[in-house]
Design a protein around this motif. Sequence first.
Motif, PDB file in Angstrom:
ATOM      1  N   ASN A   4       0.868  -1.166   0.000  1.00 44.55           N
ATOM      2  CA  ASN A   4       0.000   0.000   0.000  1.00 44.55           C
ATOM      3  C   ASN A   4       0.912   1.225   0.000  1.00 44.55           C
ATOM      4  OD1 ASN A   4      -1.298   2.304   1.443  1.00 44.55           O
ATOM      5  ND2 ASN A   4      -3.064   0.918   1.478  1.00 44.55           N
ATOM      6  N   ILE A   5       0.798   2.059  -1.014  1.00 44.01           N
ATOM      7  CA  ILE A   5       1.712   3.200  -1.138  1.00 44.01           C
ATOM      8  C   ILE A   5       1.616   4.141   0.054  1.00 44.01           C
ATOM      9  CG2 ILE A   5       0.184   4.617  -2.561  1.00 44.01           C
ATOM     10  CD1 ILE A   5       2.868   5.453  -4.074  1.00 44.01           C
ATOM     11  N   ALA A   6       0.423   4.344   0.588  1.00 47.31           N
ATOM     12  CA  ALA A   6       0.273   5.232   1.752  1.00 47.31           C
ATOM     13  C   ALA A   6       1.038   4.672   2.947  1.00 47.31           C
ATOM     14  CB  ALA A   6      -1.205   5.423   2.088  1.00 47.31           C
ATOM     15  N   GLN A   7       1.008   3.356   3.114  1.00 44.41           N
ATOM     16  CA  GLN A   7       1.754   2.724   4.211  1.00 44.41           C
ATOM     17  C   GLN A   7       3.258   2.879   3.984  1.00 44.41           C
ATOM     18  OE1 GLN A   7       0.629   1.592   6.992  1.00 44.41           O
ATOM     19  NE2 GLN A   7      -1.551   1.407   6.592  1.00 44.41           N
ATOM     20  N   SER A   8       3.706   2.723   2.753  1.00 41.22           N
ATOM     21  CA  SER A   8       5.134   2.903   2.438  1.00 41.22           C
ATOM     22  C   SER A   8       5.589   4.322   2.710  1.00 41.22           C
ATOM     23  CB  SER A   8       5.422   2.553   0.980  1.00 41.22           C
ATOM     24  OG  SER A   8       5.493   1.172   0.800  1.00 41.22           O
ATOM     25  N   LEU A   9       4.773   5.276   2.313  1.00 40.98           N
ATOM     26  CA  LEU A   9       5.138   6.678   2.523  1.00 40.98           C
ATOM     27  C   LEU A   9       5.318   6.992   4.005  1.00 40.98           C
ATOM     28  CD1 LEU A   9       2.919   8.366  -0.186  1.00 40.98           C
ATOM     29  CD2 LEU A   9       5.426   8.313  -0.132  1.00 40.98           C
ATOM     30  N   LEU A  10       4.555   6.335   4.860  1.00 43.13           N
ATOM     31  CA  LEU A  10       4.716   6.545   6.303  1.00 43.13           C
ATOM     32  C   LEU A  10       6.128   6.192   6.767  1.00 43.13           C
ATOM     33  CD1 LEU A  10       1.326   5.123   7.623  1.00 43.13           C
ATOM     34  CD2 LEU A  10       2.021   7.532   7.520  1.00 43.13           C
ATOM     35  N   ILE A  11       6.713   5.176   6.161  1.00 45.99           N
ATOM     36  CA  ILE A  11       8.087   4.779   6.497  1.00 45.99           C
ATOM     37  C   ILE A  11       9.094   5.667   5.774  1.00 45.99           C
ATOM     38  CG2 ILE A  11       9.792   2.900   6.400  1.00 45.99           C
ATOM     39  CD1 ILE A  11       7.400   2.481   8.406  1.00 45.99           C
ATOM     40  N   LEU A  12       8.917   5.802   4.459  1.00 45.99           N
ATOM     41  CA  LEU A  12       9.894   6.548   3.650  1.00 45.99           C
ATOM     42  C   LEU A  12      10.067   7.992   4.113  1.00 45.99           C
ATOM     43  CD1 LEU A  12       8.929   5.180   0.128  1.00 45.99           C
ATOM     44  CD2 LEU A  12      10.969   4.597   1.466  1.00 45.99           C
ATOM     45  N   GLU A  13       8.995   8.630   4.544  1.00 47.50           N
ATOM     46  CA  GLU A  13       9.119  10.021   4.973  1.00 47.50           C
ATOM     47  C   GLU A  13       9.758  10.137   6.357  1.00 47.50           C
ATOM     48  OE1 GLU A  13       5.112  11.400   4.595  1.00 47.50           O
ATOM     49  OE2 GLU A  13       4.470  10.512   6.488  1.00 47.50           O
ATOM     50  N   ARG A  14       9.706   9.089   7.159  1.00 47.23           N
ATOM     51  CA  ARG A  14      10.264   9.124   8.516  1.00 47.23           C
ATOM     52  C   ARG A  14      11.754   8.768   8.578  1.00 47.23           C
ATOM     53  NH1 ARG A  14       4.930   8.254   9.365  1.00 47.23           N
ATOM     54  NH2 ARG A  14       4.002   8.879  11.357  1.00 47.23           N
ATOM     55  N   THR A  15      12.237   8.028   7.596  1.00 49.11           N
ATOM     56  CA  THR A  15      13.615   7.536   7.660  1.00 49.11           C
ATOM     57  C   THR A  15      14.640   8.645   7.888  1.00 49.11           C
ATOM     58  OG1 THR A  15      13.038   5.608   6.336  1.00 49.11           O
ATOM     59  CG2 THR A  15      15.381   6.186   6.452  1.00 49.11           C
ATOM     60  N   PRO A  16      14.604   9.759   7.169  1.00 48.16           N
ATOM     61  CA  PRO A  16      15.602  10.803   7.441  1.00 48.16           C
ATOM     62  C   PRO A  16      15.541  11.318   8.884  1.00 48.16           C
ATOM     63  CG  PRO A  16      14.537  11.230   5.352  1.00 48.16           C
ATOM     64  CD  PRO A  16      13.765  10.110   6.010  1.00 48.16           C
ATOM     65  N   LEU A  17      14.343  11.437   9.418  1.00 50.14           N
ATOM     66  CA  LEU A  17      14.183  11.924  10.794  1.00 50.14           C
ATOM     67  C   LEU A  17      14.714  10.913  11.806  1.00 50.14           C
ATOM     68  CD1 LEU A  17      10.552  13.294  10.349  1.00 50.14           C
ATOM     69  CD2 LEU A  17      12.685  14.586  10.236  1.00 50.14           C
ATOM     70  N   ILE A  18      14.437   9.644  11.564  1.00 51.74           N
ATOM     71  CA  ILE A  18      14.940   8.583  12.439  1.00 51.74           C
ATOM     72  C   ILE A  18      16.461   8.594  12.444  1.00 51.74           C
ATOM     73  CG2 ILE A  18      15.145   6.067  12.685  1.00 51.74           C
ATOM     74  CD1 ILE A  18      12.210   5.960  11.571  1.00 51.74           C
ATOM     75  N   LEU A  19      17.059   8.658  11.262  1.00 55.84           N
ATOM     76  CA  LEU A  19      18.526   8.647  11.176  1.00 55.84           C
ATOM     77  C   LEU A  19      19.132   9.884  11.817  1.00 55.84           C
ATOM     78  CD1 LEU A  19      19.066   7.185   7.611  1.00 55.84           C
ATOM     79  CD2 LEU A  19      19.129   6.006   9.822  1.00 55.84           C
ATOM     80  N   GLU A  20      18.486  11.014  11.630  1.00 55.43           N
ATOM     81  CA  GLU A  20      18.975  12.237  12.258  1.00 55.43           C
ATOM     82  C   GLU A  20      18.951  12.102  13.778  1.00 55.43           C
ATOM     83  OE1 GLU A  20      18.571  16.770  11.003  1.00 55.43           O
ATOM     84  OE2 GLU A  20      16.677  15.928  11.741  1.00 55.43           O
ATOM     85  N   GLN A  21      17.874  11.571  14.319  1.00 56.73           N
ATOM     86  CA  GLN A  21      17.777  11.384  15.769  1.00 56.73           C
ATOM     87  C   GLN A  21      18.790  10.366  16.269  1.00 56.73           C
ATOM     88  OE1 GLN A  21      15.761  12.936  18.223  1.00 56.73           O
ATOM     89  NE2 GLN A  21      15.620  14.377  16.527  1.00 56.73           N
ATOM     90  N   MET A  22      19.045   9.332  15.496  1.00 49.89           N
ATOM     91  CA  MET A  22      19.981   8.281  15.902  1.00 49.89           C
ATOM     92  C   MET A  22      21.438   8.725  15.843  1.00 49.89           C
ATOM     93  SD  MET A  22      18.684   4.749  14.097  1.00 49.89           S
ATOM     94  CE  MET A  22      19.890   3.687  14.900  1.00 49.89           C
ATOM     95  N   LEU A  23      21.781   9.533  14.835  1.00 52.33           N
ATOM     96  CA  LEU A  23      23.191   9.710  14.490  1.00 52.33           C
ATOM     97  C   LEU A  23      23.747  11.123  14.645  1.00 52.33           C
ATOM     98  CD1 LEU A  23      23.081   7.510  11.275  1.00 52.33           C
ATOM     99  CD2 LEU A  23      23.934   6.837  13.540  1.00 52.33           C
TER     100      LEU A  23
END
Length: 174
Positions: A4-23
Amino acid sequence: MEYNIAQSLLILERTPLILEQMLHGLPNEWILSNEGKDTFSPFDVVGHLIHGEKTDWIDRLEIILSDKPEKTFMPYDRFAQFKDSIGKSMEELLSEFKQLRQRNLKILRSKNLTANDFTKTGNHPALGTVTLKNLLATWTVHDLSHIAQISRVMAKQYKSEVGPWTEYLPILTR
């Protein structure tokens, strides 16, 4: 779960934020360590993700959606980041990744993809025929895989320090 593209977008849009918080702001001991020869450090993973944003996901999406008879993808250089990231800081990589991902998601959303589009195909140089749905699902799982990889690599920095708890921490033995 079905794609489901909407479900994918929920992950794809968060990845940069997750990595920023982690690293962001971590010392080199955390971001430059890897698991040995031919493995990626967290720094390398972010560089790898940048290379994908520049040369993989959207380029392949465009090939699949095109009317061209030849739809073979260019081979992807999984190790381009070792050259491309030289001289850059983690903060620079995180910022670049965030900007590229925002641009690519804007392009993806602008396509207004239909159910018919998800069945369109392209030719992967090693895997053969793939659908747009396969590509977009892979983009999502690729992000999640690299988030897990970063966590695993970082956790292993304390492998010898956790003592007997190793048996309860499978992240250290995989």
